[in-house]
Scaffold this motif. Structure first.
Motif, PDB file in Angstrom:
ATOM      1  N   ILE A 146      -0.054 -10.384   8.476  1.00  0.00           N
ATOM      2  CA  ILE A 146       1.110  -9.805   8.731  1.00  0.00           C
ATOM      3  C   ILE A 146       1.000  -8.363   7.896  1.00  0.00           C
ATOM      4  O   ILE A 146       1.066  -8.313   6.744  1.00  0.00           O
ATOM      5  CB  ILE A 146       2.465 -10.460   8.416  1.00  0.00           C
ATOM      6  CG1 ILE A 146       2.527 -11.695   9.389  1.00  0.00           C
ATOM      7  CG2 ILE A 146       3.890  -9.462   8.730  1.00  0.00           C
ATOM      8  CD1 ILE A 146       3.749 -12.583   8.855  1.00  0.00           C
ATOM      9  N   GLN A 147       1.229  -7.169   8.714  1.00  0.00           N
ATOM     10  CA  GLN A 147       1.337  -5.897   7.962  1.00  0.00           C
ATOM     11  C   GLN A 147       2.381  -5.265   8.464  1.00  0.00           C
ATOM     12  O   GLN A 147       2.647  -4.876   9.635  1.00  0.00           O
ATOM     13  CB  GLN A 147       0.239  -5.119   8.529  1.00  0.00           C
ATOM     14  CG  GLN A 147      -1.168  -5.953   8.323  1.00  0.00           C
ATOM     15  CD  GLN A 147      -2.217  -5.769   9.401  1.00  0.00           C
ATOM     16  OE1 GLN A 147      -2.300  -4.576   9.973  1.00  0.00           O
ATOM     17  NE2 GLN A 147      -3.370  -6.639   9.451  1.00  0.00           N
ATOM     18  N   THR A 172       0.922  -1.244   0.020  1.00  0.00           N
ATOM     19  CA  THR A 172      -0.040   0.069  -0.078  1.00  0.00           C
ATOM     20  C   THR A 172       0.959   1.187   0.285  1.00  0.00           C
ATOM     21  O   THR A 172       1.751   1.455   0.724  1.00  0.00           O
ATOM     22  CB  THR A 172      -1.070   0.095   1.167  1.00  0.00           C
ATOM     23  OG1 THR A 172      -0.371  -0.409   2.307  1.00  0.00           O
ATOM     24  CG2 THR A 172      -1.982  -0.945   1.026  1.00  0.00           C
ATOM     25  N   THR A 173       0.526   2.192  -0.850  1.00  0.00           N
ATOM     26  CA  THR A 173       1.327   3.327  -1.152  1.00  0.00           C
ATOM     27  C   THR A 173       0.250   4.524  -1.329  1.00  0.00           C
ATOM     28  O   THR A 173      -0.989   4.404  -1.630  1.00  0.00           O
ATOM     29  CB  THR A 173       2.036   3.292  -2.317  1.00  0.00           C
ATOM     30  OG1 THR A 173       1.494   3.048  -3.529  1.00  0.00           O
ATOM     31  CG2 THR A 173       3.537   2.359  -2.221  1.00  0.00           C
ATOM     32  N   LEU A 174       0.910   5.725  -0.765  1.00  0.00           N
ATOM     33  CA  LEU A 174       0.066   6.980  -1.081  1.00  0.00           C
ATOM     34  C   LEU A 174      -0.343   7.627  -2.438  1.00  0.00           C
ATOM     35  O   LEU A 174       0.767   7.919  -3.141  1.00  0.00           O
ATOM     36  CB  LEU A 174       0.508   7.850  -0.020  1.00  0.00           C
ATOM     37  CG  LEU A 174      -0.257   9.188   0.315  1.00  0.00           C
ATOM     38  CD1 LEU A 174      -1.476   8.719   1.237  1.00  0.00           C
ATOM     39  CD2 LEU A 174       0.347  10.134   1.220  1.00  0.00           C
ATOM     40  N   ASN A 231       1.878  -5.526   3.365  1.00  0.00           N
ATOM     41  CA  ASN A 231       0.937  -6.407   3.708  1.00  0.00           C
ATOM     42  C   ASN A 231       1.054  -7.922   3.239  1.00  0.00           C
ATOM     43  O   ASN A 231       1.298  -8.046   1.854  1.00  0.00           O
ATOM     44  CB  ASN A 231      -0.398  -5.949   3.396  1.00  0.00           C
ATOM     45  CG  ASN A 231      -0.719  -4.549   3.931  1.00  0.00           C
ATOM     46  OD1 ASN A 231      -1.109  -4.275   5.048  1.00  0.00           O
ATOM     47  ND2 ASN A 231      -0.459  -3.415   2.964  1.00  0.00           N
ATOM     48  N   ILE A 232       1.255  -8.888   3.995  1.00  0.00           N
ATOM     49  CA  ILE A 232       1.399 -10.026   3.562  1.00  0.00           C
ATOM     50  C   ILE A 232       0.176 -11.080   3.714  1.00  0.00           C
ATOM     51  O   ILE A 232      -0.223 -11.403   5.119  1.00  0.00           O
ATOM     52  CB  ILE A 232       2.685 -10.681   4.248  1.00  0.00           C
ATOM     53  CG1 ILE A 232       3.862  -9.928   4.148  1.00  0.00           C
ATOM     54  CG2 ILE A 232       3.135 -12.119   3.980  1.00  0.00           C
ATOM     55  CD1 ILE A 232       5.052 -10.161   5.012  1.00  0.00           C
ATOM     56  N   PRO A 233      -0.452 -11.346   2.604  1.00  0.00           N
ATOM     57  CA  PRO A 233      -1.407 -12.255   2.758  1.00  0.00           C
ATOM     58  C   PRO A 233      -1.482 -13.657   2.848  1.00  0.00           C
ATOM     59  O   PRO A 233      -0.364 -14.308   2.630  1.00  0.00           O
ATOM     60  CB  PRO A 233      -2.411 -11.981   1.396  1.00  0.00           C
ATOM     61  CG  PRO A 233      -1.286 -11.835   0.402  1.00  0.00           C
ATOM     62  CD  PRO A 233      -0.107 -11.037   1.091  1.00  0.00           C
ATOM     63  N   ASP A 234      -2.276 -14.367   3.673  1.00  0.00           N
ATOM     64  CA  ASP A 234      -2.212 -15.723   3.689  1.00  0.00           C
ATOM     65  C   ASP A 234      -2.995 -16.344   2.403  1.00  0.00           C
ATOM     66  O   ASP A 234      -3.780 -15.713   1.798  1.00  0.00           O
ATOM     67  CB  ASP A 234      -2.696 -16.432   5.033  1.00  0.00           C
ATOM     68  CG  ASP A 234      -4.200 -16.137   5.163  1.00  0.00           C
ATOM     69  OD1 ASP A 234      -4.761 -15.700   4.315  1.00  0.00           O
ATOM     70  OD2 ASP A 234      -4.720 -16.183   6.305  1.00  0.00           O
TER      71      ASP A 234
END
Length: 204
Positions: free
Chosen positions: A133-134, A26-28, A72-75
């Protein structure tokens, strides 16, 4: 006993994504909204996470202007959300090379993916609450290698790590028995054992 050695053959694959954890970066955006970019090239040394990011996309444009992000790390349960993001770009004028492989513009990546933003502690870009995890991070260096005009090597420093409580053990550790990253394996999605589905650009 004679050991049978496997046969090998020289090949020329189009891609070499031989199994990497998926990241939702995620970026601005320039208007204060947040972009989500799926990535699959990263490595870690201590508190530093190095990202490989393609040029011509919204992620690198945002990081050059505002050097903060959330990794951000998805499962594996989120593979369909990730794939919902895959054919979209946050750039309103879609680069020709992206048009040719099927990308279209989408402003609100949270809406299209069904994911939920949550405020970060230090950096401005929001986290994704569904990701177990973020990692809030600041960009330390961006390098475009002279041997390739197609990607940037982005060095980031970890500021804060957030984790779902159900994967935490002993207060500050991730329990590997309860955590599994989503793996991108030659444009197919896997957990640590079973295939889950195909990316829209997969050829099999």
């Amino acid at each position: 006993m004679e050991i049978t050695k496997p046969n090998t053959k020289m090949i020329n694959p189009k891609i070499l994504y031989y199994g990497f954890p998926v990241i939702l970066l995620t970026t601005l955006n320039e208007d204060g909204t947040v972009n989500i970019s799926p990535l699959s090239s990263s490595w870690v040394l201590g508190d530093y996470i190095v990202l490989g990011i393609g040029l011509g996309g919204k992620a690198i444009e945002n990081l050059e202007r505002h050097p903060e992000c959330v990794i951000n790390i998805p499962d594996p349960t989120l593979w369909e959300n990730v794939e919902q993001l895959a054919p979209y770009t946050g750039k309103s004028i879609v680069p020709d090379f992206k048009k040719q492989i099927g990308f279209t513009y989408q402003k609100d990546k949270f809406e299209i993916s069904g994911l939920t933003p949550i405020e970060s502690t230090t950096v401005i870009p929001t986290r994704i609450i569904e990701c177990p995890i973020q990692i809030e991070a600041k960009v330390k260096h961006i390098r475009i290698p002279n041997y390739s005009p197609d990607f940037a090597i982005v060095e980031t420093q970890t500021i804060h790590v957030h984790a779902h409580t159900d994967i935490i053990i002993k207060d500050h550790h991730i329990d590997p028995n309860k955590w599994s990253p989503l793996i991108y394996n030659f444009r197919h999605y896997f957990d640590l054992g079973n295939k889950l589905g195909n990316n829209f650009r997969s050829e099999m």
